[in-house]
Design an enzyme around this catalytic site. Structure first.
Site, PDB file in Angstrom:
ATOM      1  N   SER A 129    -139.264  17.970   6.410  1.00  0.00           N
ATOM      2  CA  SER A 129    -137.953  18.203   5.798  1.00  0.00           C
ATOM      3  C   SER A 129    -136.881  17.188   6.161  1.00  0.00           C
ATOM      4  O   SER A 129    -135.784  17.218   5.611  1.00  0.00           O
ATOM      5  CB  SER A 129    -137.448  19.611   6.145  1.00  0.00           C
ATOM      6  OG  SER A 129    -138.222  20.580   5.479  1.00  0.00           O
ATOM      7  N   SER A 154    -136.406  20.102   3.036  1.00  0.00           N
ATOM      8  CA  SER A 154    -135.290  20.985   2.761  1.00  0.00           C
ATOM      9  C   SER A 154    -133.929  20.380   3.092  1.00  0.00           C
ATOM     10  O   SER A 154    -132.889  20.938   2.731  1.00  0.00           O
ATOM     11  CB  SER A 154    -135.469  22.273   3.570  1.00  0.00           C
ATOM     12  OG  SER A 154    -135.451  21.989   4.968  1.00  0.00           O
ATOM     13  N   LYS A 213    -126.670  19.729   8.904  1.00  0.00           N
ATOM     14  CA  LYS A 213    -127.423  20.630   8.043  1.00  0.00           C
ATOM     15  C   LYS A 213    -127.023  22.073   8.330  1.00  0.00           C
ATOM     16  O   LYS A 213    -126.881  22.468   9.496  1.00  0.00           O
ATOM     17  CB  LYS A 213    -128.927  20.434   8.270  1.00  0.00           C
ATOM     18  CG  LYS A 213    -129.812  21.256   7.330  1.00  0.00           C
ATOM     19  CD  LYS A 213    -131.287  20.951   7.596  1.00  0.00           C
ATOM     20  CE  LYS A 213    -132.208  21.761   6.687  1.00  0.00           C
ATOM     21  NZ  LYS A 213    -133.640  21.463   6.923  1.00  0.00           N
TER      22      LYS A 213
END
Length: 488
Positions: free
Chosen positions: A178, A154, A79
């Site tokens: 997330s 996210s 990420k």
């Protein structure tokens, strides 16, 4: 099946038998990226050259008879909120769109030390603020099951990369759901470890008391393998805990006989919850009962305060953490300013997206003189009550079982103009972060429109082993985790 759709442990077995090479696995993943990335958009940055260099290194070790780690030669996505030395680390934001990290986050370094093949940096909501991966400066990420729907957020890019075969597994971060929420919406396994189990050093902070790094994978076994590597005390992170790290693969036992599973009544709401989600989770409960688990209802009375509590605490911490991004030291800088103060204002106005600016303003207000006690301090007291609810429940139960998300993947734009509706997408996940306990989401069914449904398991602090045991048992007695979206 293509190599890119296999699990890490399946590929490891093939590697040590010399039936495939790491280069072949990596090539399969990049072929899938070429096929799907123009639609899905899992990545912000792709690191093809270094990926193949690592794959070749692993193949040489195998050829020379050297023993390799279970994750060696396995392509992974990281990420883009974690620092990666010499590579763009943007956090999905314009304000960091030119920032090249000077060091690796500890979790990334640990994976590199065991020869993980880094495919690239995955797309995300800007500064991890969002539940749909619609706020990224670099564009939206689409759900491979239905490109008209969101992948969750996210960590949307980390989730889609795994289910689409654009990576074998990945790392995400979880501040209020997330990891677990996109895992649910994309039909993969996603784990948020106990706060302090994994070092946050090198993770660009959103809300420091809530953030935690964790894995995405196609099955529970791969999650356990990744947690084995990234866990442990780190002298660079004072919030990481000095506790022994067990071998989580020893928790992968197909047996839940006698385990006590609590079913929080507050997590099964009729208003705003998809009936198909309720039906799938109820079916999962029946299956676990048939396998010998003891499932009983339990009350977590302060559950309904979680969303409001999370909004205040996370925004207050975001306001403090994002103050460093002002164009002075690194990142984007407005170049047409008349003064230093004007440069600050223009840089932050142009560099941050609307959602980030909204959260900074709300957080600053909550921390301002005259409002600190009324908002932030009171929220911390409510946080304690939420944690006490979990502590009391775990006196009787080994794990708690809930839905991960109240709905399946929703359409793009459906909730962007309604912040409250978007925030409620995390209604079942935020309390886990407020209490600092571990949580895992596993696939437990599909809707009539063939969209994945996730089951969430919550555990005692530093008892990821019980989560793995229940999740593995459920997985071994179902095949939801084996289903893949059509990528044609």
């Amino acid at each position: 099946m293509d190599l890119c759709h296999l699990t890490a442990h399946e590929l490891h077995d093939l590697l040590i038998k010399r039936e495939v090479s790491s280069v072949e696995i990596t090539k399969s993943v990049f072929q899938q990226i070429e096929k799907a990335e123009n639609i899905i958009h899992s990545y912000i940055t792709i690191t093809k050259d270094s990926a193949f260099a690592t794959a070749e290194k692993v193949d040489k070790k195998i050829t020379s008879g050297e023993r390799i780690s279970p994750l060696a030669g396995i392509p992974m996505a990281i990420k883009d909120v974690m620092n990666t030395k010499g590579i763009l680390t943007s956090c999905g934001s314009k304000i960091l769109s030119n920032y090249i990290a000077t060091y690796d986050a500890t979790a990334v370094k640990k994976l590199k030390d065991v020869d993980m093949v880094m495919v690239g940096k995955s797309n995300m909501d800007e500064f991890a603020m969002g539940s749909s991966t619609e706020t990224s400066y670099f564009g939206i990420t689409r759900n491979p099951w239905d490109p008209n729907t969101v992948p969750g957020g996210s960590s949307g890019g980390s989730a889609t990369s795994v289910i689409a075969g654009e990576a074998i597994c990945s790392l995400g971060s979880d501040t209020g759901g997330s990891i677990r929420q996109p895992a649910s919406l994309c039909g993969v396994v996603g784990l948020k470890p106990t706060y302090g189990r994994v070092s946050r050093y090198g993770l660009v902070a959103f809300a420091s008391s809530l953030d935690q790094i964790g894995p995405f994978a196609k099955d529970v076994t791969d999650c356990a393998l990744i947690l084995n590597v990234i866990s442990g005390r780190d002298e660079m992170d004072s919030t990481s805990v000095d506790l022994p790290v067990p071998d989580y693969t020893k928790s992968l036992i197909n047996d839940v006989k006698g385990l006590k599973i609590g079913i929080p009544v507050e997590y099964f709401i009729e208003d705003g919850m998809d009936p198909e989600v309720i039906a799938s989770v109820r079916s999962a409960i029946k299956l676990l009962e048939s396998l010998g688990a003891i499932c009983e209802e339990v009350s977590l009375p302060h559950t309904n305060y979680g969303i409001a509590d999370y909004q205040i605490i996370s925004r207050a911490e975001a306001s403090a953490n994002l103050a460093r991004f002002d164009g002075t030291r690194y990142g984007y800088r407005a170049d047409d300013a008349d003064s230093l103060m004007d440069m600050y204002k223009k840089t932050r106005s142009e560099g941050f997206g609307a959602e980030v600016k909204l959260r900074i303003m709300l957080g600053t207000y909550a921390l301002s003189s005259g409002y600190y006690d009324a908002y932030y301090l009171k929220s911390q007291k409510v946080r304690t009550l939420i944690k006490q609810d979990f502590d009391k429940a775990f006196e009787k139960f080994d794990v708690l079982l809930t839905p991960t998300s109240p709905t399946t993947a929703f359409k793009f734009g459906e909730k962007m103009d309604d912040p409250l509706a978007m925030y409620l997408a995390d209604i079942f996940t935020v309390n886990c972060n407020l209490a600092g306990i571990p949580g895992i989401s596993i696939p437990c069914g599909f809707s009539s429109s063939e969209l994945p449904i996730g089951l969430q398991l919550l555990g005692k602090p530093f008892d990821e082993e019980s989560l793995f045991r229940v999740a593995y048992t459920f997985e071994q007695n179902t095949d939801y985790h084996k289903k893949r979206p059509r990528m044609d």
